[in-house]
Scaffold this active site. Structure first.
Site, short mmCIF file in Angstrom:
data_model
loop_
_atom_site.label_atom_id
_atom_site.label_comp_id
_atom_site.label_asym_id
_atom_site.label_seq_id
_atom_site.Cartn_x
_atom_site.Cartn_y
_atom_site.Cartn_z
N TYR A 84 9.29 0.88 9.61
CA TYR A 84 9.93 1.16 8.33
C TYR A 84 9.58 2.58 7.86
CZ TYR A 84 11.00 1.05 3.37
OH TYR A 84 11.47 1.37 2.12
N GLU B 59 14.36 -3.85 -3.74
CA GLU B 59 13.38 -3.26 -4.66
C GLU B 59 13.24 -4.14 -5.90
OE1 GLU B 59 11.27 -0.94 -4.05
OE2 GLU B 59 12.16 0.03 -2.31
N TRP C 89 5.49 -4.46 -1.42
CA TRP C 89 6.63 -4.17 -0.55
C TRP C 89 6.47 -4.90 0.78
CZ3 TRP C 89 11.41 -3.37 -0.57
CH2 TRP C 89 12.09 -2.93 0.58
#
Length: 190
Positions: A20, A42, A50
């Site tokens: 990522y 988000e 996250w």
């Protein structure tokens, strides 16, 4: 001897996190569907890490029809109940409902501006902001720009879109380059 590239300090040794960071985070995104996906993810992250959302990302894509807003706006109460039972996503009713609300706002923005990309990238004058942070400790959680974006998105009907979420979104989709200056991705994206 293989030399490992220097990465931002927040990256763990998890392959998913490395991929990522190396291939997505901070890379400018102009594709509407991908922008909508990241906005929704988000929002799902609010109050969580996250890493939690990243691990569930593929489940989110399956559960939310690959974040196709045209499909999501037609979700029924039955579909929302199905999502509440889905252990592969964060089962928070308000967050799930916000994806439907945001899909409606997203489609309205597309009508008004030609694309969501045209609308969202205007916040940074259509070009990434290149910051020069030397340490992760310097990165803000929000700023005046994310405050402005949050207010406008809320005005335009979006939910789960506070200033911190907006700043994380801008980082994720490359509206700001917040890789630390000695990270190999910083140089790649400047």
């Amino acid at each position: 001897m293989i030399q490992i590239s220097k990465r931002c300090e927040w990256v763990t040794k998890e392959d998913l996190y490395i991929e990522y960071h190396d291939k997505e985070w901070g890379v400018p995104v102009y594709d509407d569907r991908k922008l909508f996906e990241m906005l929704c993810l988000e929002g799902a992250q609010a109050g969580l890490s996250w890493w939690t959302i990243l691990q569930k990302r593929e489940n989110y894509k399956l559960a939310f029809d690959n974040f196709e807003a045209e499909i999501i706006v037609n979700y029924t109460e039955e579909k929302l109940e199905e999502l509440m039972e889905n252990k592969g996503i964060v089962r928070n009713r308000r967050k799930i409902e916000s994806v439907v609300t945001n899909a409606k706002a997203f489609l309205e923005i597309q009508k008004q501006y030609g694309s969501f990309s045209n609308y969202i990238w205007k916040f940074v004058d259509n070009k990434p902001i290149i910051n020069s942070w030397k340490s992760i400790k310097e990165l803000p959680a929000s700023n005046e720009l994310s405050d402005k974006m949050s207010k406008q998105l809320k005005k335009d009907g979006f939910k789960f879109i506070g200033s911190t979420i907006c700043y994380s979104f801008m980082q994720a989709v490359g509206m700001v380059n917040d890789h630390i200056t000695d990270c190999f991705c910083y140089k790649k994206l400047t």
